[in-house]
Design an enzyme around this catalytic site. Structure first.
Site, mmCIF file in Angstrom:
data_model
loop_
_atom_site.group_PDB
_atom_site.id
_atom_site.type_symbol
_atom_site.label_atom_id
_atom_site.label_comp_id
_atom_site.label_asym_id
_atom_site.label_seq_id
_atom_site.Cartn_x
_atom_site.Cartn_y
_atom_site.Cartn_z
ATOM 1 N N ASP A 47 -23.646 -33.319 -11.483
ATOM 2 C CA ASP A 47 -25.065 -33.007 -11.680
ATOM 3 C C ASP A 47 -24.871 -31.498 -12.129
ATOM 4 O O ASP A 47 -23.755 -30.839 -12.030
ATOM 5 C CB ASP A 47 -25.866 -32.822 -10.268
ATOM 6 C CG ASP A 47 -27.107 -32.310 -10.336
ATOM 7 O OD1 ASP A 47 -27.824 -32.471 -11.355
ATOM 8 O OD2 ASP A 47 -27.397 -31.362 -9.431
ATOM 9 N N ASP A 91 -27.754 -28.572 -12.327
ATOM 10 C CA ASP A 91 -28.607 -27.350 -11.582
ATOM 11 C C ASP A 91 -28.249 -27.419 -10.149
ATOM 12 O O ASP A 91 -28.424 -28.397 -9.492
ATOM 13 C CB ASP A 91 -30.006 -27.304 -11.953
ATOM 14 C CG ASP A 91 -30.394 -27.360 -13.545
ATOM 15 O OD1 ASP A 91 -30.657 -25.876 -13.682
ATOM 16 O OD2 ASP A 91 -30.599 -28.053 -14.130
ATOM 17 N N ASP A 126 -26.104 -31.847 -5.659
ATOM 18 C CA ASP A 126 -26.506 -30.695 -4.604
ATOM 19 C C ASP A 126 -27.869 -31.257 -4.181
ATOM 20 O O ASP A 126 -28.550 -30.767 -3.051
ATOM 21 C CB ASP A 126 -26.818 -29.504 -5.273
ATOM 22 C CG ASP A 126 -27.865 -29.495 -6.166
ATOM 23 O OD1 ASP A 126 -28.110 -30.239 -7.069
ATOM 24 O OD2 ASP A 126 -28.993 -28.549 -5.852
#
Length: 253
Positions: free
Chosen positions: A18, A20, A198
């Protein structure tokens, strides 16, 4: 979740990230993120060691990722598995179930966000409402998007939850389906998938990886299906740089 990751055997793994909150810190707005040369160098080095069995899988659009990274040859999926670019040709394509959001839907979202002073992100394959500045509006944003999805029910849209963000997108397309596509490609085939993420948007990918005996790594706090845990993007960078250094020292012997 275990905080000690297993060894990283470059010869038979595929790495997926991922963006961000995983490779860069979350910021107040998507445009506030700054990508340094250290990250570009790391991604380039990892790709070389893995024979390009590396990809970014982000909720951002390809245009947004390209603007920040300026690395057009990196394998990438944008908009939660709706956009793809795989290989150095630069060719892009869409998931076959992607739909075009009608102007009426987008205008409705614009009016809602203007009324409540929220940030609307038009990606443009999805629309995302950011309420980081007004976390108390979470339930109201959720209810609004549920009503909007029902109003445009013929499009079969679902709500994607994230950190202070809710997004309308086609049902059945997610980061797990993006992994499924990448792992069918020649440079990824027969490798063990590792996925770093995240957010709630990464949980489908964690489950997909776990079912295939891969390695799933949650970045930051919160309950997760991931097997392993790192505290921050800085820890992700440090782990990967350390593994590259070990690899380099081994090759010199």
């Amino acid at each position: 979740m275990n905080k000690t990751l297993p060894p990283l055997p470059f010869d038979n793994v595929a790495l997926f990230f991922d963006f961000d909150g995983t490779l860069v810190e979350l910021q107040a707005t998507p445009e506030a993120v700054i990508v340094g040369d250290e990250l570009r160098t790391l991604v380039t080095s990892l790709g070389r060691e893995l024979n390009q069995a590396l990809a970014l899988i982000s909720g951002r659009s390809l245009d947004s990722l390209d603007h920040l990274l300026a690395m057009p040859t990196v394998n990438v999926s944008g908009s939660h598995g709706m956009q793809f670019r795989c290989g150095s040709s630069g060719d892009t394509f869409l998931h076959p179930n992607t739909v075009t959001l009608p102007d009426a839907l987008i205008k409705d979202c614009q009016q809602f966000c203007h009324k409540h002073d929220l940030l609307l992100e038009d990606k443009p394959l999805t629309v995302a409402i950011h309420y980081r500045s007004k976390p108390e509006m979470e339930n109201q944003v959720e209810a609004y998007l549920q009503q909007l999805a029902a109003r445009f029910s013929s499009l079969d849209l679902s709500i994607q939850a994230g950190k202070r963000i809710r997004e309308l997108k086609p049902s059945g397309i997610n980061k797990a389906s993006a992994l499924d596509y990448f792992m069918s490609q020649p440079q990824f085939k027969d490798r063990t998938p590792w996925y770093f993420g995240d957010d709630v948007t990464d949980e489908d990918a964690f489950t997909w990886v776990n079912e295939r005996h891969g390695v799933s790594v949650k970045i930051g706090e919160g309950e997760s299906n991931a097997q392993y845990h790192l505290a921050s993007p800085q820890e992700v960078m440090a782990f990967l740089q350390d593994r590259l250094a070990v690899r380099d020292n081994h090759d010199r012997k």
